[in-house]
Scaffold this active site. Structure first.
Site, PDB file in Angstrom:
ATOM      1  N   HIS A 181       0.816  -1.211   0.000  1.00 49.13           N
ATOM      2  CA  HIS A 181       0.000   0.000   0.000  1.00 49.13           C
ATOM      3  C   HIS A 181       0.851   1.262   0.000  1.00 49.13           C
ATOM      4  O   HIS A 181       0.434   2.283  -0.541  1.00 49.13           O
ATOM      5  CB  HIS A 181      -0.999  -0.030   1.152  1.00 49.13           C
ATOM      6  CG  HIS A 181      -2.186  -0.876   0.845  1.00 49.13           C
ATOM      7  ND1 HIS A 181      -2.149  -2.248   0.907  1.00 49.13           N
ATOM      8  CD2 HIS A 181      -3.431  -0.542   0.421  1.00 49.13           C
ATOM      9  CE1 HIS A 181      -3.322  -2.725   0.545  1.00 49.13           C
ATOM     10  NE2 HIS A 181      -4.115  -1.709   0.243  1.00 49.13           N
ATOM     11  N   TRP A 202      -6.583  -7.027  -6.989  1.00 51.92           N
ATOM     12  CA  TRP A 202      -7.060  -8.130  -6.142  1.00 51.92           C
ATOM     13  C   TRP A 202      -6.168  -9.362  -6.293  1.00 51.92           C
ATOM     14  O   TRP A 202      -5.831 -10.007  -5.313  1.00 51.92           O
ATOM     15  CB  TRP A 202      -8.490  -8.490  -6.481  1.00 51.92           C
ATOM     16  CG  TRP A 202      -9.523  -7.492  -6.047  1.00 51.92           C
ATOM     17  CD1 TRP A 202      -9.373  -6.446  -5.175  1.00 51.92           C
ATOM     18  CD2 TRP A 202     -10.860  -7.451  -6.481  1.00 51.92           C
ATOM     19  NE1 TRP A 202     -10.546  -5.763  -5.052  1.00 51.92           N
ATOM     20  CE2 TRP A 202     -11.480  -6.352  -5.841  1.00 51.92           C
ATOM     21  CE3 TRP A 202     -11.626  -8.217  -7.364  1.00 51.92           C
ATOM     22  CZ2 TRP A 202     -12.817  -6.037  -6.023  1.00 51.92           C
ATOM     23  CZ3 TRP A 202     -12.949  -7.896  -7.550  1.00 51.92           C
ATOM     24  CH2 TRP A 202     -13.542  -6.814  -6.897  1.00 51.92           C
TER      25      TRP A 202
END
Length: 106
Positions: free
Chosen positions: A22, A77
């Site tokens: 992230h 994903w």
């Protein structure tokens, strides 16, 4: 403006990897979220349980519901699937959280 919250989980031992991925979020994904109406998106970790708590604030009129159908989101994903519980389509297992209290500026 609307706020949504949900819970996800990490596989044990994946805290640092989740943060790293992230911290290096793909610029095109960050832009897609902004373009879809995301105003603020925060994810918090409960280290004891491996639970992630996400809070997102978005415009009333938004395109967030269309993002799961994009190749970009599906690629993200798949990138994250090895470090967190996921559905067969690679989307993270998540549970919507029910608002219980809000303190607003008064």
């Amino acid at each position: 403006m609307q706020t949504r919250a949900f819970r996800m989980n990490l596989n044990p031992g994946q805290h640092a990897e989740y943060r790293r991925r992230h911290d290096e979020i793909w610029p095109e994904l960050a832009q897609a979220l902004r373009d879809a109406g995301m105003l603020d998106y925060r994810i918090f970790l409960d280290e004891a349980s491996n639970a992630l708590f996400a809070v997102m604030t978005h415009e009333d009129q938004h395109g967030l519901d269309a993002l799961p159908g994009t190749a970009l989101m599906q690629r993200w994903w798949q990138y994250m699937q090895d470090i967190m519980p996921s559905h067969p389509d690679a989307s993270p297992v998540s549970v919507d959280l029910i608002p219980m209290f809000s303190l607003t500026p008064g």
